[in-house]
Write a protein that holds these residues in place. Structure first.
Motif, PDB file in Angstrom:
ATOM      1  N   ARG A  85       0.752  -1.068   0.191  1.00 21.28           N
ATOM      2  CA  ARG A  85       0.059   0.132  -0.097  1.00 21.28           C
ATOM      3  C   ARG A  85       0.823   1.159   0.032  1.00 21.28           C
ATOM      4  O   ARG A  85       0.518   2.414  -0.586  1.00 21.28           O
ATOM      5  CB  ARG A  85      -1.045   0.122   1.264  1.00 21.28           C
ATOM      6  N   LEU A  86       1.982   1.033   0.722  1.00 19.23           N
ATOM      7  CA  LEU A  86       2.856   2.353   0.695  1.00 19.23           C
ATOM      8  C   LEU A  86       3.806   2.633  -0.386  1.00 19.23           C
ATOM      9  O   LEU A  86       4.421   3.734  -0.616  1.00 19.23           O
ATOM     10  CB  LEU A  86       3.951   2.359   2.148  1.00 19.23           C
ATOM     11  N   VAL A  87       3.814   1.658  -1.165  1.00 16.38           N
ATOM     12  CA  VAL A  87       4.806   1.819  -2.482  1.00 16.38           C
ATOM     13  C   VAL A  87       3.882   2.110  -3.746  1.00 16.38           C
ATOM     14  O   VAL A  87       3.968   3.292  -4.078  1.00 16.38           O
ATOM     15  CB  VAL A  87       5.570   0.483  -2.711  1.00 16.38           C
ATOM     16  N   ASN A  88       3.050   1.351  -4.262  1.00 15.88           N
ATOM     17  CA  ASN A  88       2.394   1.712  -5.231  1.00 15.88           C
ATOM     18  C   ASN A  88       1.063   0.902  -5.297  1.00 15.88           C
ATOM     19  O   ASN A  88       0.408   0.395  -6.398  1.00 15.88           O
ATOM     20  CB  ASN A  88       3.152   1.556  -6.849  1.00 15.88           C
ATOM     21  N   GLY A  89       0.739   0.150  -4.199  1.00 13.16           N
ATOM     22  CA  GLY A  89      -0.560  -0.577  -4.372  1.00 13.16           C
ATOM     23  C   GLY A  89      -1.634   0.016  -3.822  1.00 13.16           C
ATOM     24  O   GLY A  89      -2.665  -0.536  -3.874  1.00 13.16           O
ATOM     25  N   SER A  90      -1.709   1.240  -3.484  1.00 16.21           N
ATOM     26  CA  SER A  90      -3.005   2.073  -3.200  1.00 16.21           C
ATOM     27  C   SER A  90      -3.594   2.638  -4.583  1.00 16.21           C
ATOM     28  O   SER A  90      -2.857   3.218  -5.360  1.00 16.21           O
ATOM     29  CB  SER A  90      -2.693   3.199  -2.218  1.00 16.21           C
ATOM     30  N   THR A  91      -4.814   2.349  -4.671  1.00 15.82           N
ATOM     31  CA  THR A  91      -5.493   3.042  -5.941  1.00 15.82           C
ATOM     32  C   THR A  91      -6.760   3.623  -5.208  1.00 15.82           C
ATOM     33  O   THR A  91      -7.110   3.736  -3.996  1.00 15.82           O
ATOM     34  CB  THR A  91      -5.727   1.884  -6.663  1.00 15.82           C
TER      35      THR A  91
END
Length: 370
Positions: A68-74
Motif C-alpha cells: 500500500r505504501l509503495v504503489n499498491g494503493s488505488t
C-alpha cells in the motif's frame, strides 16, 4: 529417525483420531448445494460484483504490484475505505486479509506494561496476534463480563479486551454493551472482530457494534474481513484517526504486505453496496438459519452460521462426507479449530439458494445425522 518420519508418524496419529485434513478442489461449476462457505448473502457471483471486478481488472491488471505504501494503493482502495469508514463509525484501513488486519490491530494497540484479554472462543488470528505481541495475555471465560471486570480490576495498567461480535464456530452474539460498559469503567480498549457480522447485523449490515448502538464510541476498535458476507477478500481496521496513522507508520502486517488487488477491492465495494440496497438478503438468511437450527435442535445463532456438536471427530467427518456424496457441502470443524475441543458440523445459510434447495439440503443433513 529423520524429521520427515516424525511428521509422518504425527500425521498417522491424527488420521486415526479423525483429525487429519485434506484440500477439496472446487470446480467453477456449482455442483453442490453449498452450506459450507461464508457467502451468506449470495454475492460471489452477483452480476454487479462480477462487472465491477472485471472492469477494474481490465483497468489495473491482475495484482496490486506492491504494498500500500509503495504503489499498491488505488482510487478504488481509497473509495472502499471511505465508504466503510462512514458506515462503521471510524477511519478504516484496508489490509489484504482479515488475518493480517487482526495481527496488525493487536500489535498496534498493545502497550508495554499493558495486558491483553481475549475471549476463550476467540478466532485463531486474534490468539496469534496476542502471542506475537509479546504482551502478557489472559483468557477470559466465554462472554463473561463479570469475570472480565475482575481481571481488569487486578491490572492497573492499560488493557485491550479482544472479542468477536459473532463467534465463528457457535454463531453466538457477544454481549457487546455489557463488555463495553466493563471496559469503559476500567479504561480499557474493546477490540471487536466483526468477521461474521459485517453485512449481516445492524443498520444496513454495519455489524454487531452498530447493532448494539456503539458505532463511533470511544475506546472501541473494529476489525473485519471482506471474505464472508461481502464474498471478496481483504480485511480492515476501523478506529480513531490516530490509530490509523499509527498503523500506517508502524504496522508490519500493513507496511510489508502486498496490497489486495484493485479488482478484489472493487468487488467488495460492489458487494457492500448491494448489501445496503437489498436488505431482503439478510432477512432471507435470518429466516433460513432459524429453520435450520430448529430442524437440528440447536440454539438459534445470531447471524448466518450454526454448529451441531458431534461426540467424535470421526463421526463428524463421516457425516460431512455422506452429505457431500449426496450433493450438500457442510463444514466439519474439529480440534484444534474449535474453542472447546469438541467436533461440530457447521452450516451456513446462503441467500442465493432457492428455498426448495435449502429445505432439501436441511432435510438431507437431518436424515444423515449419526
Amino acid at each position: 529417525m529423520t524429521w520427515q518420519l516424525t511428521l509422518a508418524r504425527k500425521a498417522e496419529l491424527r488420521r486415526k483420531a479423525g483429525l487429519n485434513r485434506q484440500l477439496r478442489i472446487r470446480g467453477a461449476a456449482v455442483n453442490l448445494l453449498d452450506l459450507a462457505g461464508n457467502d451468506y448473502l449470495g454475492l460471489a457471483r452477483h452480476p454487479r460484483v462480477l462487472r465491477a471486478a472485471g472492469d477494474t481488472l481490465n483497468e489495473y491488471g491482475l495484482g496490486a504490484t506492491g504494498s500500500r505504501l509503495v504503489n499498491g494503493s488505488t482510487k478504488i482502495h481509497e473509495t472502499l475505505e471511505a465508504t466503510l469508514s462512514t458506515a462503521l463509525g471510524g477511519e478504516a484501513l484496508l489490509f489484504s486479509s482479515g488475518y493480517l488486519a487482526n495481527l496488525g490491530a493487536i500489535r498496534g494497540l498493545a502497550r508495554r506494561g499493558g495486558l491483553l484479554v481475549h475471549d476463550a472462543h476467540a478466532h485463531a488470528s486474534l490468539i496469534d496476534g496476542c502471542r506475537l505481541s509479546g504482551v502478557p495475555t489472559t483468557v477470559m471465560p466465554h462472554s463473561d463480563p463479570q469475570t472480565l471486570a475482575a481481571i481488569l480490576a487486578r491490572h492497573p495498567g492499560p488493557a485491550v479486551v479482544i472479542v468477536e461480535s459473532v463467534y465463528s464456530v457457535h454463531g453466538d452474539l457477544a454481549p457487546l454493551r455489557d463488555l463495553y460498559k466493563t471496559c469503559r469503567v476500567a479504561g480499557a480498549i474493546l477490540l471487536v472482530d466483526e468477521a461474521h457480522a459485517l453485512g449481516m447485523l445492524g443498520p444496513d449490515g454495519a455489524g454487531g457494534v452498530a447493532a448494539a448502538g456503539l458505532s463511533g464510541a470511544d475506546n472501541i476498535v473494529i476489525t473485519a474481513t471482506l471474505s464472508k458476507a461481502l464474498a471478496s477478500a481483504g480485511g480492515l481496521i476501523v478506529g480513531p484517526r490516530e490509530l490509523r496513522r499509527h498503523i500506517i507508520d508502524t504496522g508490519r502486517t500493513f507496511i510489508f504486505d502486498t496490497a489486495s488487488p484493485p479488482a478484489v477491492a472493487a468487488g467488495a465495494l460492489a458487494a457492500w453496496q448491494i448489501a445496503v440496497d437489498e436488505p431482503h438478503r439478510r432477512a432471507t438468511v435470518s429466516r433460513r438459519i432459524v429453520h435450520a437450527a430448529e430442524a437440528l435442535g440447536v440454539t438459534v445463532p445470531a447471524a448466518g452460521v450454526l454448529s451441531v456438536p458431534v461426540d467424535d471427530a470421526r463421526k463428524a467427518v463421516a457425516w460431512a462426507d455422506r452429505c457431500r456424496a449426496l450433493g450438500v457441502a457442510v463444514g466439519c470443524f474439529r480440534p484444534p479449530a474449535t474453542p472447546d475441543r469438541r467436533s461440530y458440523i457447521r452450516l451456513t445459510a446462503n441467500a442465493e439458494l432457492s428455498q426448495a434447495d435449502f429445505d432439501r439440503a436441511i432435510d438431507l443433513i437431518v436424515r444423515e445425522r449419526p
